[in-house]
Motif scaffolding. Structure first.
Motif, PDB file in Angstrom:
ATOM      1  N   ALA A  68      81.307  30.945  42.900  1.00  0.00           N
ATOM      2  CA  ALA A  68      82.582  30.774  43.595  1.00  0.00           C
ATOM      3  C   ALA A  68      82.983  29.303  43.613  1.00  0.00           C
ATOM      4  O   ALA A  68      84.173  28.967  43.491  1.00  0.00           O
ATOM      5  CB  ALA A  68      82.480  31.326  45.018  1.00  0.00           C
ATOM      6  N   GLU A  69      82.008  28.404  43.759  1.00  0.00           N
ATOM      7  CA  GLU A  69      82.321  26.974  43.788  1.00  0.00           C
ATOM      8  C   GLU A  69      82.877  26.509  42.446  1.00  0.00           C
ATOM      9  O   GLU A  69      83.888  25.793  42.394  1.00  0.00           O
ATOM     10  CB  GLU A  69      81.076  26.166  44.132  1.00  0.00           C
ATOM     11  N   TYR A 108      82.255  35.978  36.418  1.00  0.00           N
ATOM     12  CA  TYR A 108      82.476  35.868  37.858  1.00  0.00           C
ATOM     13  C   TYR A 108      83.436  36.961  38.317  1.00  0.00           C
ATOM     14  O   TYR A 108      84.493  37.153  37.720  1.00  0.00           O
ATOM     15  CB  TYR A 108      83.067  34.493  38.197  1.00  0.00           C
ATOM     16  N   ARG A 109      83.050  37.673  39.368  1.00  0.00           N
ATOM     17  CA  ARG A 109      83.922  38.716  39.919  1.00  0.00           C
ATOM     18  C   ARG A 109      84.708  38.125  41.088  1.00  0.00           C
ATOM     19  O   ARG A 109      84.166  37.846  42.159  1.00  0.00           O
ATOM     20  CB  ARG A 109      83.104  39.928  40.379  1.00  0.00           C
ATOM     21  N   ARG A 110      85.969  37.947  40.863  1.00  0.00           N
ATOM     22  CA  ARG A 110      86.821  37.363  41.886  1.00  0.00           C
ATOM     23  C   ARG A 110      87.105  38.349  43.011  1.00  0.00           C
ATOM     24  O   ARG A 110      86.979  39.567  42.819  1.00  0.00           O
ATOM     25  CB  ARG A 110      88.154  36.929  41.258  1.00  0.00           C
ATOM     26  N   PHE A 112      89.205  40.821  45.335  1.00  0.00           N
ATOM     27  CA  PHE A 112      90.148  41.825  44.840  1.00  0.00           C
ATOM     28  C   PHE A 112      91.573  41.297  44.746  1.00  0.00           C
ATOM     29  O   PHE A 112      92.255  41.510  43.729  1.00  0.00           O
ATOM     30  CB  PHE A 112      90.129  43.068  45.749  1.00  0.00           C
ATOM     31  N   ALA A 113      92.058  40.597  45.773  1.00  0.00           N
ATOM     32  CA  ALA A 113      93.443  40.121  45.763  1.00  0.00           C
ATOM     33  C   ALA A 113      93.690  39.161  44.603  1.00  0.00           C
ATOM     34  O   ALA A 113      94.749  39.191  43.969  1.00  0.00           O
ATOM     35  CB  ALA A 113      93.776  39.445  47.093  1.00  0.00           C
ATOM     36  N   ASP A 114      92.702  38.332  44.320  1.00  0.00           N
ATOM     37  CA  ASP A 114      92.824  37.385  43.222  1.00  0.00           C
ATOM     38  C   ASP A 114      92.853  38.117  41.881  1.00  0.00           C
ATOM     39  O   ASP A 114      93.676  37.817  41.004  1.00  0.00           O
ATOM     40  CB  ASP A 114      91.657  36.390  43.272  1.00  0.00           C
ATOM     41  N   ARG A 115      91.940  39.081  41.725  1.00  0.00           N
ATOM     42  CA  ARG A 115      91.915  39.865  40.487  1.00  0.00           C
ATOM     43  C   ARG A 115      93.239  40.584  40.275  1.00  0.00           C
ATOM     44  O   ARG A 115      93.782  40.620  39.168  1.00  0.00           O
ATOM     45  CB  ARG A 115      90.781  40.888  40.512  1.00  0.00           C
ATOM     46  N   ALA A 116      93.756  41.185  41.350  1.00  0.00           N
ATOM     47  CA  ALA A 116      94.988  41.965  41.233  1.00  0.00           C
ATOM     48  C   ALA A 116      96.172  41.079  40.854  1.00  0.00           C
ATOM     49  O   ALA A 116      96.985  41.452  39.986  1.00  0.00           O
ATOM     50  CB  ALA A 116      95.265  42.680  42.557  1.00  0.00           C
ATOM     51  N   LEU A 117      96.284  39.901  41.471  1.00  0.00           N
ATOM     52  CA  LEU A 117      97.405  39.012  41.161  1.00  0.00           C
ATOM     53  C   LEU A 117      97.315  38.511  39.726  1.00  0.00           C
ATOM     54  O   LEU A 117      98.322  38.484  39.000  1.00  0.00           O
ATOM     55  CB  LEU A 117      97.416  37.836  42.138  1.00  0.00           C
ATOM     56  N   ARG A 118      96.137  38.124  39.294  1.00  0.00           N
ATOM     57  CA  ARG A 118      95.977  37.634  37.932  1.00  0.00           C
ATOM     58  C   ARG A 118      96.274  38.730  36.912  1.00  0.00           C
ATOM     59  O   ARG A 118      96.898  38.470  35.870  1.00  0.00           O
ATOM     60  CB  ARG A 118      94.559  37.085  37.734  1.00  0.00           C
TER      61      ARG A 118
END
Length: 445
Positions: A68-69, A108-110, A112-118
């Motif tokens: 994450a970092e 890296y598994r982002r 959910f909100a980040d994955r969905a927006l991207r």
């Protein structure tokens, strides 16, 4: 920088080998920190090129999944490439951070909100009809923007709504595959990238480019089969999608080169131009495309580079003071410094350059959606510096910058081709209407 990659890994992974050579070029000098927008704003070493290089080295050298970092600090990189202009050692940071982004995307598994927006951005922005429909939807949702802004999780949705135009322009009458003959004797034949987002947001830019180029003897063609250059997904680490876009465009332009010949592939969006000029590197390991991609990259030209070869002269009264905003993708990505300013001066304009011209405006593809807080701070800083020039209008060569900056101060923002077209006999650009350019549009006595 000393590295300790396992030789057997380097032998089988050309991308890793290329990144290892880039890492070894870095000498830790820190010159890059002074010109990195995120370090200037945040003051965190890990939000500087040098700091990100350390994170990327540790990740790639150890063959580790991204944390994450690492994702957070690499995501904050604008890919403005100011560090490459500054670096005395020639560190090719662009290729290194591109590799890091692809590695992050794979390992890296982002949230959910980040994955969905991207995923939404990747599935909408590169496709003009989807993007047009999305912008119309944004117009309907804009009245609710104030309420959405109060929900922290929806800040990035609010940022998207703020960037959407109040009215979606009509499709250009010039849209689609066709040729536009040169006026008078033909001196060159070029393909003009139609692209994706720009043709929806501001079709007037390429329309102006067609009028301008044909006026000076350049035949322009819209090539069948080309589309998004791939940069939008490329900078999100979606490697296969970006390479698919590159291959499609290489195929389309190669067919045109072989059938009718091209002297150049002209790009009016400098962010796209930086990527197209890198197709040769991106596809160097693909035996079926390496040579073709290299040929396409060699033919790619920013429109300002083409204007530098033409006998530009004003056909109307000019002399207005114009602030030139150098997009990062043109001044750092393509190292084009003088051609846009030279074109403006040849057309009789007084050119002003804002302070801190090397710093990004915060647009950077989808950055102003994915990192809205940093992007807004950079936009306001850039807009203030531009306003201090005392200019009557602002010219840029990248649709992302124009979308980001327009409305940040009271000045009109327009593309280089629009102003150059007007100065040489074309119509008054919509952005200049009501800004004192109408009288100057009269024919010179």
């Amino acid at each position: 920088m000393q590295t300790s990659f396992a030789p057997e890994r380097l032998a089988v992974d050309p991308q890793l080998a290329a990144s290892e050579q880039i890492l070894r070029t870095c000498v830790h000098c820190g010159f890059c920190t002074a010109t990195c927008p995120t370090y200037v704003l945040l003051g965190d070493e890990l939000d500087s090129p040098r700091g990100r290089i350390y994170l990327i080295k540790d990740m790639l050298e150890g063959d580790k999944p991204a944390t994450a970092e690492v994702a957070r600090h690499v995501d904050r990189c604008l890919s403005c490439l100011s560090c490459m202009t500054t670096c005395p050692s020639g560190v090719h940071y662009m290729h290194l951070v591109d590799h890091a982004r692809a590695h992050i995307e794979k390992t890296y598994r982002r949230p959910f909100a980040d994955r969905a927006l991207r995923a939404l951005l990747a599935r909408v922005l590169p496709y003009p009809e989807r993007f047009r429909l999305a912008l119309k939807g944004a117009g309907l949702a804009r009245p609710a923007a104030g309420l959405l802004a109060k929900v922290p999780a929806l800040k990035r949705i609010t940022a998207m709504l703020a960037l959407a135009p109040a009215r979606v322009p009509a499709r250009s009458a010039q849209d689609g595959p066709r040729a536009f003959p040169a006026q008078g004797a033909r001196i060159a034949r070029v393909a003009l990238l139609q692209g994706c987002a720009q043709k929806v947001l501001e079709p007037a830019i390429n329309d102006a480019a067609i009028r301008l180029l044909t006026r000076f003897g350049v035949e322009v063609v819209h090539v069948a089969g080309e589309g998004c250059c791939g940069s939008l997904v490329h900078h999100m680490g979606r490697e296969e999608e970006s390479l698919a876009s590159a291959r499609r465009n290489v195929d389309a332009w190669t067919r045109e080169i072989e059938a009718n010949g091209l002297d150049a592939i002209v790009v009016t969006t400098s962010g796209c131009g930086t990527t197209i000029k890198d197709y040769g590197f991106m596809l160097r390991g693909d035996a079926a495309y390496a040579a073709k991609a290299a040929r396409v990259s060699a033919l790619a030209r920013d429109v300002s580079e083409v204007l530098a070869t033409l006998p530009l002269a004003p056909a109307r009264r000019t002399g207005q003071t114009i602030a030139y905003h150098a997009a990062c993708s043109i001044q750092h990505g393509q190292q084009i410094k003088d051609e846009p300013k030279a074109a403006l001066k040849a057309l009789g304009f007084r050119v002003k350059e804002p302070a801190e011209g090397h710093l990004c405006c915060g647009s950077a593809g989808t950055y102003n959606i994915l990192q809205p807080e940093i992007a807004t701070r950079l936009r306001d800083r850039k807009a203030a510096n531009i306003a201090r020039t005392g200019a009557q209008a602002v010219v840029a060569g990248n649709i992302g910058c124009l979308t980001q900056l327009r409305g940040a101060n009271d000045l009109p923002f327009l593309h280089l081709t629009e102003l150059a077209d007007w100065a040489t006999g074309g119509p008054l650009p919509a952005a200049l209407d009501g800004h004192g350019f109408v009288r100057a549009a009269d024919a010179a006595e």
